[in-house]
Design a protein around this motif. Structure first.
Motif, PDB file in Angstrom:
ATOM      1  N   ILE A 200       0.829  -1.206   0.000  1.00 38.68           N
ATOM      2  CA  ILE A 200       0.000   0.000   0.000  1.00 38.68           C
ATOM      3  C   ILE A 200       0.865   1.260   0.000  1.00 38.68           C
ATOM      4  O   ILE A 200       0.519   2.258  -0.613  1.00 38.68           O
ATOM      5  CB  ILE A 200      -0.959  -0.006   1.209  1.00 38.68           C
ATOM      6  CG1 ILE A 200      -1.910  -1.193   1.086  1.00 38.68           C
ATOM      7  CG2 ILE A 200      -1.719   1.288   1.310  1.00 38.68           C
ATOM      8  CD1 ILE A 200      -2.768  -1.436   2.294  1.00 38.68           C
ATOM      9  N   SER A 201       2.005   1.229   0.672  1.00 36.97           N
ATOM     10  CA  SER A 201       2.884   2.392   0.758  1.00 36.97           C
ATOM     11  C   SER A 201       3.817   2.432  -0.438  1.00 36.97           C
ATOM     12  O   SER A 201       4.634   1.536  -0.614  1.00 36.97           O
ATOM     13  CB  SER A 201       3.716   2.335   2.040  1.00 36.97           C
ATOM     14  OG  SER A 201       2.881   2.324   3.164  1.00 36.97           O
ATOM     15  N   LEU A 202       3.688   3.464  -1.244  1.00 36.84           N
ATOM     16  CA  LEU A 202       4.546   3.630  -2.409  1.00 36.84           C
ATOM     17  C   LEU A 202       5.698   4.575  -2.073  1.00 36.84           C
ATOM     18  O   LEU A 202       5.525   5.537  -1.323  1.00 36.84           O
ATOM     19  CB  LEU A 202       3.752   4.192  -3.587  1.00 36.84           C
ATOM     20  CG  LEU A 202       2.550   3.374  -4.050  1.00 36.84           C
ATOM     21  CD1 LEU A 202       1.861   4.075  -5.220  1.00 36.84           C
ATOM     22  CD2 LEU A 202       2.967   1.972  -4.459  1.00 36.84           C
ATOM     23  N   VAL A 203       6.858   4.328  -2.643  1.00 36.80           N
ATOM     24  CA  VAL A 203       8.001   5.216  -2.465  1.00 36.80           C
ATOM     25  C   VAL A 203       7.739   6.480  -3.276  1.00 36.80           C
ATOM     26  O   VAL A 203       7.445   6.405  -4.464  1.00 36.80           O
ATOM     27  CB  VAL A 203       9.306   4.544  -2.915  1.00 36.80           C
ATOM     28  CG1 VAL A 203      10.474   5.505  -2.815  1.00 36.80           C
ATOM     29  CG2 VAL A 203       9.562   3.279  -2.095  1.00 36.80           C
ATOM     30  N   SER A 204       7.865   7.642  -2.629  1.00 33.12           N
ATOM     31  CA  SER A 204       7.569   8.913  -3.284  1.00 33.12           C
ATOM     32  C   SER A 204       8.856   9.659  -3.648  1.00 33.12           C
ATOM     33  O   SER A 204       9.955   9.263  -3.246  1.00 33.12           O
ATOM     34  CB  SER A 204       6.691   9.775  -2.381  1.00 33.12           C
ATOM     35  OG  SER A 204       7.381  10.037  -1.176  1.00 33.12           O
ATOM     36  N   SER A 205       8.695  10.753  -4.372  1.00 33.37           N
ATOM     37  CA  SER A 205       9.852  11.505  -4.852  1.00 33.37           C
ATOM     38  C   SER A 205      10.732  12.068  -3.736  1.00 33.37           C
ATOM     39  O   SER A 205      11.956  12.118  -3.915  1.00 33.37           O
ATOM     40  CB  SER A 205       9.418  12.607  -5.823  1.00 33.37           C
ATOM     41  OG  SER A 205       8.562  13.514  -5.194  1.00 33.37           O
ATOM     42  N   PRO A 206      10.193  12.496  -2.571  1.00 36.07           N
ATOM     43  CA  PRO A 206      11.108  12.967  -1.520  1.00 36.07           C
ATOM     44  C   PRO A 206      12.125  11.907  -1.077  1.00 36.07           C
ATOM     45  O   PRO A 206      13.256  12.236  -0.730  1.00 36.07           O
ATOM     46  CB  PRO A 206      10.170  13.351  -0.369  1.00 36.07           C
ATOM     47  CG  PRO A 206       8.882  13.709  -1.042  1.00 36.07           C
ATOM     48  CD  PRO A 206       8.784  12.757  -2.203  1.00 36.07           C
ATOM     49  N   GLU A 207      11.725  10.632  -1.100  1.00 35.42           N
ATOM     50  CA  GLU A 207      12.661   9.558  -0.751  1.00 35.42           C
ATOM     51  C   GLU A 207      13.792   9.468  -1.785  1.00 35.42           C
ATOM     52  O   GLU A 207      14.949   9.235  -1.432  1.00 35.42           O
ATOM     53  CB  GLU A 207      11.936   8.215  -0.655  1.00 35.42           C
ATOM     54  CG  GLU A 207      10.952   8.130   0.485  1.00 35.42           C
ATOM     55  CD  GLU A 207      11.619   8.176   1.846  1.00 35.42           C
ATOM     56  OE1 GLU A 207      12.751   7.675   1.995  1.00 35.42           O
ATOM     57  OE2 GLU A 207      10.995   8.736   2.762  1.00 35.42           O
ATOM     58  N   ILE A 208      13.442   9.646  -3.047  1.00 38.28           N
ATOM     59  CA  ILE A 208      14.450   9.630  -4.118  1.00 38.28           C
ATOM     60  C   ILE A 208      15.394  10.818  -3.943  1.00 38.28           C
ATOM     61  O   ILE A 208      16.617  10.681  -4.076  1.00 38.28           O
ATOM     62  CB  ILE A 208      13.782   9.660  -5.507  1.00 38.28           C
ATOM     63  CG1 ILE A 208      12.821   8.477  -5.681  1.00 38.28           C
ATOM     64  CG2 ILE A 208      14.832   9.698  -6.612  1.00 38.28           C
ATOM     65  CD1 ILE A 208      13.441   7.109  -5.592  1.00 38.28           C
ATOM     66  N   ASP A 209      14.834  11.987  -3.637  1.00 39.25           N
ATOM     67  CA  ASP A 209      15.647  13.186  -3.445  1.00 39.25           C
ATOM     68  C   ASP A 209      16.617  13.023  -2.272  1.00 39.25           C
ATOM     69  O   ASP A 209      17.784  13.416  -2.351  1.00 39.25           O
ATOM     70  CB  ASP A 209      14.758  14.412  -3.233  1.00 39.25           C
ATOM     71  CG  ASP A 209      13.925  14.750  -4.460  1.00 39.25           C
ATOM     72  OD1 ASP A 209      14.315  14.352  -5.584  1.00 39.25           O
ATOM     73  OD2 ASP A 209      12.877  15.411  -4.304  1.00 39.25           O
ATOM     74  N   LYS A 210      16.142  12.421  -1.166  1.00 42.39           N
ATOM     75  CA  LYS A 210      17.020  12.178  -0.013  1.00 42.39           C
ATOM     76  C   LYS A 210      18.155  11.235  -0.389  1.00 42.39           C
ATOM     77  O   LYS A 210      19.305  11.441   0.008  1.00 42.39           O
ATOM     78  CB  LYS A 210      16.224  11.599   1.156  1.00 42.39           C
ATOM     79  CG  LYS A 210      15.372  12.611   1.882  1.00 42.39           C
ATOM     80  CD  LYS A 210      14.834  12.035   3.186  1.00 42.39           C
ATOM     81  CE  LYS A 210      13.519  11.346   2.938  1.00 42.39           C
ATOM     82  NZ  LYS A 210      12.853  10.883   4.166  1.00 42.39           N
ATOM     83  N   PHE A 211      17.815  10.217  -1.154  1.00 43.56           N
ATOM     84  CA  PHE A 211      18.833   9.263  -1.581  1.00 43.56           C
ATOM     85  C   PHE A 211      19.860   9.936  -2.478  1.00 43.56           C
ATOM     86  O   PHE A 211      21.057   9.710  -2.338  1.00 43.56           O
ATOM     87  CB  PHE A 211      18.175   8.073  -2.287  1.00 43.56           C
ATOM     88  CG  PHE A 211      19.146   7.052  -2.804  1.00 43.56           C
ATOM     89  CD1 PHE A 211      20.108   6.481  -1.988  1.00 43.56           C
ATOM     90  CD2 PHE A 211      19.090   6.648  -4.130  1.00 43.56           C
ATOM     91  CE1 PHE A 211      20.999   5.531  -2.470  1.00 43.56           C
ATOM     92  CE2 PHE A 211      19.968   5.703  -4.624  1.00 43.56           C
ATOM     93  CZ  PHE A 211      20.928   5.138  -3.791  1.00 43.56           C
ATOM     94  N   ARG A 212      19.411  10.796  -3.379  1.00 44.97           N
ATOM     95  CA  ARG A 212      20.334  11.503  -4.268  1.00 44.97           C
ATOM     96  C   ARG A 212      21.296  12.368  -3.430  1.00 44.97           C
ATOM     97  O   ARG A 212      22.480  12.453  -3.732  1.00 44.97           O
ATOM     98  CB  ARG A 212      19.584  12.365  -5.274  1.00 44.97           C
ATOM     99  CG  ARG A 212      20.492  12.906  -6.378  1.00 44.97           C
ATOM    100  CD  ARG A 212      19.746  13.739  -7.396  1.00 44.97           C
ATOM    101  NE  ARG A 212      18.612  13.099  -8.017  1.00 44.97           N
ATOM    102  CZ  ARG A 212      18.659  12.238  -9.025  1.00 44.97           C
ATOM    103  NH1 ARG A 212      19.822  11.883  -9.518  1.00 44.97           N
ATOM    104  NH2 ARG A 212      17.558  11.736  -9.535  1.00 44.97           N
ATOM    105  N   GLY A 213      20.773  12.994  -2.367  1.00 47.57           N
ATOM    106  CA  GLY A 213      21.640  13.760  -1.471  1.00 47.57           C
ATOM    107  C   GLY A 213      22.689  12.881  -0.804  1.00 47.57           C
ATOM    108  O   GLY A 213      23.849  13.278  -0.657  1.00 47.57           O
TER     109      GLY A 213
END
Length: 126
Positions: free
Chosen positions: A45-58
């Motif tokens: 039910i919980s999808l990975v959203s763009s803020p998680e991708i942005d944190k990972f890129r950091g």
């Protein structure tokens, strides 16, 4: 899966600074790339959203990783897919379905099971 895990950073389970794995991947005979790996065990039910991708890129920037792999047992939102393709480094996304395919391909924690389907002769009531 062709990533040589770094001895000093390796695989971290907590206090990881935004990454769960770090290593090196040789992409051809002459190029080795620093690889950061992030893994999220989330329900369907919980999808990975763009803020998680942005944190990972950091976090990738922090460790000077040239390549990123983001793995989840769930899936990604459309915005997360877009975020993974932005910037100077594309992040490879692996969702739950693709993860299962990779587990089978590389035979990680699985054992083959042979099954047989009975034909009509065995299931006919006459």
């Amino acid at each position: 899966m062709n990533v040589d895990i770094d001895e000093s950073l390796g695989i971290q389970l907590s206090g990881d600074g935004g990454i769960d794995g770090y290593g090196y991947m040789t992409t051809d005979d002459f190029r080795t790339t620093r690889v950061a790996i992030q893994a999220k065990r989330w329900g369907e039910i919980s999808l990975v959203s763009s803020p998680e991708i942005d944190k990972f890129r950091g976090a990738m920037d922090k460790y000077r990783a040239e390549y990123g792999i983001f793995i989840t047992t769930s899936s990604f939102t459309r915005d997360a897919v877009k975020a993974s393709r932005n910037g100077t480094r594309v992040i490879t996304l692996i969702d739950g379905d693709h993860l299962v395919d990779l587990v089978v391909k590389y035979q990680l924690y699985v054992k083959p099971v042979v099954t047989y389907e009975l034909e009509e002769f065995f299931t006919d009531n006459d």
